[in-house]
Write a protein that holds these residues in place. Structure first.
Motif, PDB file in Angstrom:
ATOM      1  N   SER A 222      -2.246   3.013   4.488  1.00 47.98           N
ATOM      2  CA  SER A 222      -1.405   3.796   3.579  1.00 47.98           C
ATOM      3  C   SER A 222      -1.311   5.232   4.109  1.00 47.98           C
TER       4      SER A 222
ATOM      5  N   PRO B 170      -4.627  -1.360   2.419  1.00 49.70           N
ATOM      6  CA  PRO B 170      -4.861   0.025   1.964  1.00 49.70           C
ATOM      7  C   PRO B 170      -5.293   0.939   3.107  1.00 49.70           C
TER       8      PRO B 170
ATOM      9  N   ALA C 221       3.265   7.890  -2.007  1.00 45.66           N
ATOM     10  CA  ALA C 221       2.534   6.619  -1.945  1.00 45.66           C
ATOM     11  C   ALA C 221       1.071   6.895  -2.286  1.00 45.66           C
TER      12      ALA C 221
ATOM     13  N   GLN D  79       0.825  -1.213   0.000  1.00 49.23           N
ATOM     14  CA  GLN D  79       0.000   0.000   0.000  1.00 49.23           C
ATOM     15  C   GLN D  79       0.858   1.262   0.000  1.00 49.23           C
ATOM     16  N   ASP D  80       2.146   1.126   0.269  1.00 49.61           N
ATOM     17  CA  ASP D  80       3.030   2.297   0.298  1.00 49.61           C
ATOM     18  C   ASP D  80       3.718   2.559  -1.039  1.00 49.61           C
TER      19      ASP D  80
ATOM     20  N   PRO E 246      -2.636   4.850  -2.416  1.00 49.20           N
ATOM     21  CA  PRO E 246      -3.349   3.582  -2.188  1.00 49.20           C
ATOM     22  C   PRO E 246      -4.099   3.079  -3.412  1.00 49.20           C
TER      23      PRO E 246
END
Ligand code: SF4
Length: 1017
Positions: free
Chosen positions: A352, A349, A359, A324-325, A361
């Motif tokens: 995030s 997610p 980043a 998610q990052d 999501p």
């Protein structure tokens, strides 16, 4: 422990799989089992890529894989050591190094870290901007241009793609959104059409409906300009509808692109492309790449089918943790390398929270949509059943994509498990904050004293809580400092263990003020800051007395006989004398030695944190010195880092048996039995760049006042605010899911994030503080720390840029190196200090061509005795007159030549005294001729400056010693590797110890022992 059904499905997935792993559901365990499963299917560690997002997480993952593989397939362990397990940046760097031509990078590039990259950009960007044609400046203000380009260059691929969407595409995107808004307005208008009101309201109703019939532009102009009458009315619903129509029209009216907007957009597009190309060329020539560049170039390499085929053959599957990052470029990189069939992606997610590092999501959401197989891990192994359910209730409907977790564990105590309190008082915000902090501290102490039962996962039993079972988390470091003081005042051990903001620390500010003064003694503000700091602790009363004087502060400090300033003057004069010869980090260390700065810090509350921050600042300064040992340059670089808003991490501290305090970002992946999530009313400051861009929408500009913003900017800015609000909800989720047994959320007032949560929390206690609680707490001073110990144990060594002399110091004795270059000890005894000062005067006089006259040399060090100055003058004379040095006088080309050398990952900086066509010469004023002590130093000079000969001029002895350079490179490399290994044990030997500046019982008992043995034998 056996795998759960969900985990087993993830582990045994046939091909690609995306695993949505809720907080505490055992994702790393699942990832490790998946790795073993793929090994069982015939893949080898060299064919399996494992990726995480930080070096620390990568090291931890490698450790876990090593443990698991060691049990299951020990014969594969050697292969695991060479396996591609690391960060995504390391993977991108590997692709670029292995295919430089396809990637469009030089083969021997160096990767700039975040700090270096920020400095590089601030150094090169103004030059690149200066080459832009004047039409661009006519279209865009210069101040806007720089900030906008900085933002665009941070994500160049997305910027380039966003610019590909021209005015037509952008206009159609805006039209689409305007249509949506009008559609919403239409529903209100339908109501208005069938209703009626009276007076002004009725008039407005009629006007709006008529404008709607007239067309879009007329409607937007009129509806956004209406003024509604105040107060309640009989026709309240009509009023509310008109208000809603007005709000929609106001939003829609902003979504436009005028010809001026388009001109500004075209100018920025041109500027971006031109500047980007130029910077790329400069990076290529300088053989450097930043993190964003690594990703872009790796992606470019993978456009080549041969390169793609190469990796698809070599790497058969990738496991990605914390997916998610990822940012969109990284997402594409993974997709291009592996395709969804050969990817195991694990992420959540809802966790995030790195939007500031680009980043997104949506990358995970897209991967989930296209996944061949999906598995959700929903059973928490962290929190007990009741806490899990309480947190589920908070986030259900609040957090996008929230799916409830479950837990089988029974609570270790009857509850409450989730509590909340908010300070209710009219007191100012700082006082409220103290009250909140004190309440947290009291609860921690009370619960430990009462023996609050907590679950010990490792021992598998319930036991009474201890200090280390508690964590206090907040969005901002500034909130944590107050809680730490309150804890200490309550007698609770506490450690501010992790977070950002090193440059905002008190210690960094003290150090920066000192460097500013040394760079420019006319900087009054810096000098006063230095005098007030713990370096000299001059009281405000004394400063007041001198505040009314004439001329710059430094001149006043020099002229006054006030004893309160004597010590400061002496130390600052000494540092000013040394500033040309010594690198800034060394000046800071000397200031520390002369003033006892770190000893003072060790006696202040939060001593460990302060010492670690000072040490972290020294480390940062060492990195910034590079080859340029100059306070002015370092100050400029530090200011640029502040201006660029670079997040410099504070060195982490291990908490031991103490309460841990850290930011939510730093706490990601960690857990504690009891967590306080505090300061929910606090709103951190944010920088807002004047440009917004999205590859799917375009580029929006805000070049000046609000009314100069184009429609795209308004649209994208609104989306950014929504994205930030969503990220805040995820941040709260991350913070609240760190707790295993008990969770407390609190705020100093009902504001910001607290408002989001308060109706979802079981019960919110209103805290009405006593008068005493509104004052700052005063913790007792800590027991004196062992000097040096806390510092180094906490943060490790700072080995980024060392003077070239460090190589010999380490070769002779690692302890000597440690004392000189890490502890920054100047050497024991006055003798050492005096010899050093004489040496400095000699070097300076020779380099500056000053007469060899003791009186004249006094300008270089007025504190030196007449005898010492005479000695220095005589040494200068010797070089100028004696036959032994004739060749060097005749061939001399340059004095004091700086050099910068990279060796086995170490950066070495130095300054050769004298350079000729083929040689380097170093002056020595030592009493003994010991060339064996300087071999690597001379090798480094010769190597760094491309010379073939190296000499030492022993001025007291009328001798020149040639240093044989052959074979020294190998030795230098060995030493550099040893330095990086971080081993600094003493290696006493009679020959070395006898000439060592640290041969003192307190500094090095081993050396003293060695010398004693020699004397006896
Ligand atoms: S006295 Fe000897 S053992 Fe101690 S630091 Fe110096 S060289 Fe090393």
């Amino acid at each position: 422990m056996r795998l759960t059904e969900e985990q087993r499905r993830a582990v045994e997935a046939r091909g690609g799989v995306v695993v949505v792993a809720g907080a505490g559901t055992g994702k790393t365990r699942t990832l490790v089992h998946r790795y073993l499963e793929l090994i069982d299917r015939g893949l080898t560690p060299l064919q399996l890529v494992a990726v995480t997002f930080t070096e620390a997480a990568a090291a931890e993952l490698r450790g876990r894989l090593r443990g698991a593989l060691g049990e299951a397939r020990p014969e594969l362990l050697p292969e695991l050591e060479a396996a591609p397990i690391g960060t995504l940046h390391a993977l991108a760097a590997r692709i670029c190094r292995e295919h430089p031509r396809a990637a469009g990078v030089p083969a021997d590039f160096r990767v700039l870290d975040e700090v270096e990259a920020a400095l590089w950009l601030r150094e090169h960007l103004p030059r690149a901007i200066a080459t832009l044609p004047t039409e661009i400046y006519e279209a865009l203000p210069a101040s806007f241009l720089k900030k906008a380009l900085e933002a665009l260059l941070a994500d160049p691929l997305a910027a380039r793609e966003a610019f590909e969407r021209g005015p037509e595409a952008m206009r159609s995107a805006l039209d689409g959104v305007v249509e949506d808004l009008l559609e919403e307005a239409r529903q209100h208008l339908a109501y208005l059409r069938t209703s009626e009101a009276s007076g002004k309201l009725e008039e407005l109703r009629g006007l709006i409906l008529a404008a709607w019939e007239e067309g879009r532009d007329a409607f937007l102009a009129l509806a956004s300009a209406v003024r509604l009458p105040g107060g309640r009315t009989r026709h309240q619903e009509v009023k509310e509808r008109i208000k809603a129509v007005k709000a929609l029209a106001e939003r829609a009216a902003l979504l436009r692109l005028t010809p001026e907007h388009e001109r500004a957009w075209a100018a920025l597009k041109r500027a971006f492309h031109q500047v980007y190309e130029r910077l790329e060329a400069e990076r290529f020539a300088g053989r450097v790449l930043d993190f964003a560049g690594l990703e872009v170039h790796a992606l470019r390499a993978l456009e080549d089918p041969a390169v793609r085929a190469y990796y698809r053959q070599r790497w058969r599957h990738a496991l990605v943790d914390e997916h998610q990052d990822t940012n969109p470029v990284q997402g594409r990189l993974l997709e291009r390398l592996f395709g969804s069939e050969r990817l195991t992606l694990v992420g959540d997610p809802k966790q995030s929270i790195y939007g500031f590092r680009r980043a997104d999501p949506r990358v995970f959401a897209r991967a989930l949509d296209g996944a061949p197989e999906r598995v959700a891990l929903s059973r928490s192994f962290r929190a007990h059943r009741e806490l899990v359910e309480a947190v589920n209730r908070v986030f259900d409907g609040l957090l996008e994509g929230h799916a409830p977790l479950t837990s089988d564990r029974e609570p270790p105590h009857p509850g409450p498990h989730l509590e909340a309190f908010v300070v209710r008082t009219e007191a100012p915000s700082a006082a409220r904050r103290w009250a909140e902090a004190r309440e947290v501290a009291r609860r921690v102490r009370r619960w430990v004293e009462e023996g609050l039962p907590v679950w010990d996962r490792e021992a598998g039993e319930v036991r009474p809580a201890r200090w280390s079972d508690f964590a206090v988390l907040a969005r901002a470091w500034s909130v944590l400092e107050g809680v730490a003081l309150a804890l200490l005042a309550e007698g609770v051990p506490a450690v501010l263990s992790r977070g950002e903001g090193l440059l905002e620390s008190r210690e960094a500010k003290d150090g920066l003020a000192l460097l500013r003064f040394l760079a420019d003694p006319g900087d009054d503000l810096a000098l006063v800051a230095v005098l007030r700091s713990p370096l000299f602790a001059v009281s405000d009363r004394v400063l007041q007395v001198h505040a009314g004087g004439e001329g710059p502060w430094w001149r006043r400090a020099q002229a006054t006989a006030d004893p309160a300033l004597t010590r400061a003057r002496e130390v600052l004069e000494e540092l000013l004398r040394l500033r040309r010869r010594e690198p800034p980090s060394r000046l800071l260390q000397l200031a520390d030695r002369r003033t006892g700065y770190t000893a003072v810090l060790a006696n202040l509350p939060l001593a460990e944190r302060r010492l670690a921050d000072w040490s972290g600042f020294l480390e940062l300064v060492r990195g910034l010195e590079r080859g340029n040992e100059d306070a002015f340059t370092v100050v400029r670089r530090l200011r640029e880092l502040v201006a660029a808003g670079v997040r410099v991490e504070r060195p982490p501290l291990a908490a031991g048996d103490a309460v841990s305090l850290m930011t939510v970002h730093a706490a990601k992946g960690l857990e504690w039995p009891v967590v306080f999530l505090v300061g929910l009313d606090h709103r951190p400051n944010r920088r807002t760049p004047p440009v917004r861009f999205d590859p799917e929408v375009g580029v929006g500009l805000s070049p000046g006042d609000e009314d100069e913003r184009d429609g795209l900017f308004h649209l994208l800015d609104a989306r950014r605010r929504e994205a930030e609000a969503a990220e805040l909800r995820r941040l709260l989720y991350v913070g609240m899911t760190r707790a295993a047994d008990r969770l407390v959320v609190s705020a100093a007032k009902e504001a910001e994030a607290f408002k989001l949560l308060k109706d979802r929390l079981p019960e919110v206690e209103g805290l009405e503080p006593q008068a005493d609680d509104l004052l700052p707490p005063f913790p007792d001073p800590p027991a004196p720390a062992e000097p040096g110990h806390v510092l180094l144990g906490a943060v490790g060594s700072a080995l980024d840029a060392l003077p070239v002399t460090a190589l010999d110091d380490y070769r002779l004795c690692p302890r000597r190196f440690y004392l000189a270059h890490i502890a920054g000890h100047p050497g024991a005894g006055d003798e050492v200090a005096l010899a050093r000062r004489v040496g400095l005067v000699v070097h300076e006089a020779l380099a500056r061509g000053l007469p060899h006259d003791a009186e004249r040399l006094a300008v270089l060090d007025p504190g030196l005795s007449v005898e010492a100055l005479a000695e220095a003058a005589d040494l200068v004379r010797r070089f100028r007159e004696e036959e032994a040095y004739a060749r060097f006088r005749a061939e001399a080309e340059a004095w004091e030549v700086g050099l910068d050398l990279e060796l086995e990952g170490l950066r070495l900086a130095g300054r050769a005294d004298l350079v000729g066509p083929t040689w380097v010469l170093d002056f020595k004023t030592d009493t003994e001729v010991r060339p064996e002590d300087h071999l690597l130093q001379l090798w480094a000079y010769a190597r760094g400056l491309g010379k073939t000969e190296a000499f030492l001029a022993y001025l007291r002895h009328g001798r020149v010693v040639r240093v044989a350079l052959q074979g020294l490179e190998e030795e230098a490399r060995r030493v550099a590797r040893a330095i990086r290994s971080g081993v600094f044990d003493p290696s006493p030997s009679p020959e070395v110890c006898v000439a060592c500046p640290y041969r003192h019982a307190e500094l090095c008992p081993e050396g003293i022992h060695e010398i004693g043995m020699r004397n006896r034998s």
